[in-house]
Design a protein around this motif. Sequence first.
Motif, PDB file in Angstrom:
ATOM      1  N   ALA A   1       9.182 -26.257  -5.311  1.00 13.10           N
ATOM      2  CA  ALA A   1      10.390 -26.151  -6.101  1.00 13.10           C
ATOM      3  C   ALA A   1      11.453 -25.412  -5.326  1.00 13.10           C
ATOM      4  O   ALA A   1      12.121 -24.529  -5.826  1.00 13.10           O
TER       5      ALA A   1
ATOM      6  N   GLN B   1      14.132 -26.367  -4.349  1.00 14.89           N
ATOM      7  CA  GLN B   1      15.495 -26.829  -4.523  1.00 14.89           C
ATOM      8  C   GLN B   1      15.865 -26.787  -5.986  1.00 14.89           C
ATOM      9  O   GLN B   1      15.044 -27.000  -6.848  1.00 14.89           O
ATOM     10  N   SER B   2      17.074 -26.517  -6.237  1.00 11.67           N
ATOM     11  CA  SER B   2      17.440 -26.397  -7.628  1.00 11.67           C
ATOM     12  C   SER B   2      18.937 -26.317  -7.786  1.00 11.67           C
ATOM     13  O   SER B   2      19.640 -25.772  -6.965  1.00 11.67           O
ATOM     14  N   SER B   3      19.354 -26.828  -8.896  1.00  7.82           N
ATOM     15  CA  SER B   3      20.769 -26.678  -9.206  1.00  7.82           C
ATOM     16  C   SER B   3      21.009 -25.309  -9.820  1.00  7.82           C
ATOM     17  O   SER B   3      22.127 -24.968 -10.141  1.00  7.82           O
TER      18      SER B   3
ATOM     19  N   ASP C   1      22.787 -23.488 -16.098  1.00 11.95           N
ATOM     20  CA  ASP C   1      21.484 -23.869 -16.633  1.00 11.95           C
ATOM     21  C   ASP C   1      21.192 -23.242 -17.982  1.00 11.95           C
ATOM     22  O   ASP C   1      20.071 -23.268 -18.463  1.00 11.95           O
TER      23      ASP C   1
END
Lengths: 868, 403
Positions: free
Chosen positions: B23, B25-27, B43
């Motif tokens: 994980a 990567q994430s916005s 988020d």
Amino acid sequence: MTRRGWRTGLAPLTAWMAGAARASVGRTLAVVLAIAIGVGMGLAVYLINRTALDEFSGAVQFLLGDTDLELRGPREGFDEAAYARVARLPEVAAASPVVEVNARVEATRAGAAVAIRVVGIDVLRVATLNAGLVPEVARTAGDGSSNDGAGSDRRSTSALFDADTVFLSPAALDWLGVVPGDTLQVRVGAALKPLRIAGTLPGAPRGQRVAVMDIGAAQWQFDRLGVLNRIDIKLRQGTDEARARQSLSAVLPAGVDIATPADAEKRTSNLSRAYRVNLNVLALVALFTGAFLVFSTQALSIVRRRPQIALLRALGASRGRITRLLLLESLVVGTIGAAAGVALGIGVAAIAIARFGADLGGGYFPGIEPRFVLEPFGVALFFMLGIAATLAGSAAPILAARREPIAGGLRAFPQALPSRRSRAGVLPGLLLVGLAGVLVVLPAWSALPLAGYLSIALLLVSGMLLTPAIGRRVFQAVEAALRRTDAPTWLQLAASRARAATGMTALALASVVASFAVMVAMAIMVSSFRSSVDQWLVSVLPADLYLRSARDGDTGYLSPQDLALMGAVPGVATVEAMGSGSLTLDPLRPTVALLVRPIDASDPGARLPLIGRALPAPPGRVAIYVSEPAARIYGLQPGQTVTLALGGQAVDCFVAAVWRDYSRQFGAITVDTDDYRRFVPGARPTDAAIWLAPGAPAAAVTASLAAILPGFERFELAEPGAIRAYSLRIFDRSFAITYLLEAVAVVIGLFGVASTFSAEALARGREFGVQRCLGMTRREIALQLAAEGALFAALGALIGGLLGVAISLVLIDVINPQSFNWTMPLDLPAGFLAVLAVALVLAASVTAVVSARGALSVAAVRAVRDDW
Amino acid sequence: MNGFAARRRLLAALATLPSLPAAAQSSAVEPQGVRPADRRSKDGAPGQPVYPVVRRGVPLVFPRDFGAHPEYRTEWWYATGWLQVQGAAQAKAPPLGFQVTFFRSRPQVDTRNPSRFAARELVLAHIGLSDERQRSLVHDQRTARAGFDLAGSSTTDTGVWIDDWRFSRRPGGTGGSRYIASIPGNRLGFELQLDSTQPLLLHGEAGFSQKGPLERQASYYYTQPHLAVSGRVVRDSTALEVTGRAWLDHEWSSEILADGATGWDWIGINLDDGGALMAFRIRDRDGRTVYASGTLRTGGGGAGAAPRVHTFGPRSVMFEPQRTWRSARTGATWPVGMRVTVGAGSPDALTLDLEAMFDDQELDARSSTGIVYWEGAVTARHQGRPIGRGYLELTGYHTAVVL
């Protein structure tokens, strides 16, 4: 003739005998039924228990996985700092910390609310010990529709560690009627917290209802910050367990015990052991009664077929052949009965498990979806027991037939078995009574009251042995008394007949004695227990209102604010908060409940139903009040000092008093709230007892509480009367099975009476003919028979009643304390017993007349002529 | 390259967690230029962790940056190297390849949870030994949440541990570093001391190492090449005294992976002349390079010339497969013979032909994470002449690495 020739030559005769058995199809059916009921009850109890135990040991294995040692603390938990100390021990290869709660889940398809076991784990640590608890994150429909693959991965990654996710076993999903993606509302304190079902537990065995979540999340969500319930450990290879235990105890707080998975299984099996054994004994009683009925029926049928048997003998059949023939016959009957019993048992077990659960409503096995398992060994065992009982019941009559001289049997009209000397059974009977007396003072055998049960069996047998002698004495007296009066002839005759009772009637009498004794004993025991529980409920519920944060689970509680709000409601005089925990005094036994509530040391009797007086605790000792079961199980006496683990510390406690308790079979210890708070400052109460101001109406106070308390709709508020009624309902339900077995015993007893009287009537056809010729009417003969039946039943009721009282004393003073560790005063339900006795006498009279109907309808002249 | 290696190893290390994907990567990464007040709008929920963005121009400060950076999503200390077994009997023994890697990861869990068990940080470790004689890659792994001092990482200097596995640094002589890899184990274990012989090598722009076409796809990344190794390797309960030369990467970031990437090739080579070369490329579905980069520090060529550092951009780094090996185990075909060129078209151009210690350095982790990758000790040749040794990592050749 050759053997072969004999076989063919005797075949018609064999068929003839079989025909004779067919003729008494009703009695044969009764035997089949009796055996079937005995086998069926026994097998049902066995299968239900096996199912429960299998599921439960499955649960233990599932929850512990490959754990070598389980470090288990009290229900309220222990300091999590122990985890780091344990994990660092050189003997420990892996340590998995666990937080465990029984969470009340609201508004589910399973019902209004249920409690489910929630296991908080460190998924990274548990994996090496128990891969079965590793959750699988579900890909919900919403994730799949998005082509933002990274997004759904992100969700699943964090789902394992998220603070608001939970993973349910397939059985739990089924039970609650939910699917991954749904939200569970769990009770924490007075509030509801939503938990997202993020996936399942693919490793959970069928039937295990369990939820898993991250340990950090569980601590936070369920207000268990800083505490653990368990640490499961795997030992380094080659580590000596005894040495590891030593090192572990050095780093564990007081109250955390070290157990192997086998210990854990034993503990869970011990939970229901006494209950199971007692049910099994009841089933054996049913089987025993069945064997007895076989005995009387078989004796009767042999009496009826004496001419046939004698004829076969005269034609050259050997004694052995006759014996084999009769044995084959009872084998056939026994097999049919046992087979029917197996079918009955399987059916009853399957229905009972589906309807009430594997503990028959006893509440011993929560968290398991009952799943009926057919166990071949048990089926075979009870099938063989049924046949064995039939053969055992037939043995004596068959041996008697074997001894019969040919000439006697060839006499045209069947006669009753010759009356044995009534004194014959007196000596053994008295010996057995003496032996029973010795057995009742013996202690329990590995916590089971086997000696007590044996003494009951001996009492029953001795009662049956002594009955003929007692009957002769009593009927002699009755006959003499009647002779002095101008009683009608039929009554006088009835008394004379009763005195000169044949072996057959003595048997019938014995069967009445046995079944009535069992019924009386059970009635007295249940009545004593029920009235004790009733009185106890009154004394343990002194307040005007009781408020409970949650009936199920251990996640509901009352906050200090809740209590303050309650205390401020107009009309409320006093609010006493009550909480609970658990104590382990022996790792192999179920835990002891720790009850925390305000206790006035100078008057503990105001809150607890004390047995005897309370002693003042010496300074520096914490006063504890021990329930009777706890006192009996652990040998605690008032005045004794015992070390208990309170809040992780070993505290010297003074046993100030013992109190009566019927609700916690494994023991309870009460401690004053202030004393407990010194060791566990953050203890949370779960219940409150509310005293109203004089004149304050309960309804108005309830309304005010509802208006003021947040989350009131999730609390349970009840008046003592309602709690009492509810508790007694549960009591009655748990005794339902004993009522059923009682009824079975009585029906079997009446079968015995019916078969005896119909045999007697046949045997006495000639006698009735003579009486008719001497001018007695049929009605008078019927009256005579009714009187005989009544006399027999009255005597049976008298002896059985006395025997029943004796047995009930054994049940109340030996079996109950040894099985459940509580005592109760005797409560004789005299009125009910009198009604029972009258009913028995009436039933016997009617049975006697009805059974003799056939013999009475034969023309008098024919009956007389027949003989010569 | 290492970032992907880390994520892939996170997957492999979490073998017991079938559903735990990488994980990295994430916005949810803090967007650049967004004011703190706006952060939550992205988020949503309060308690959502905010991962710092790797920024250009932030100088690395030592020894602070030897330590952990718990705010960032992922971080690793990654030691690989070649070892020679010591002792008379072992004089002719072939070399061993070793790998000791520690990762930390900050999962996306509610930051408000006060529980000491809350999974604020996961620590993972992966160790491997390539044995030419046995032609086998032996490996082991551990994963734990940080906490209770049983697992964790230090923010003051290199120090990361899971139970009795520990990788740490202390100052060495003359301003250098001494790293200790203490990995007790009977089947496979290490007790190694790694001493720096050269200054740190910062990748990209002073440690700001871009990993994808977008500015935010970047990490902080430095290498300690040419570590002098001595110590013991335990293999099947037999301890072997070893010496050797190693390479240590330390990298941390919050977001790395570009869209459409399916795999990567990475190398870290200690050149015999004292130089060091790191290069990576990220491939898409069709094997095209999505992004590539490299750093070369020259060894000075023995002529006393000062080492120079060359940084190569996407267009000047090339990976060309020369020889493939097909695994009978998985059916995957690996370019175990790889030609790597950096500085293509410039006077500093360097072309290396990589030759695996042995072909089967494949790690089949399908049963746990569904990923098969190749991680192996390689010899680097230039025009047929061996000029250095290091490690090659290949992913995405079995099935696309779906993250």
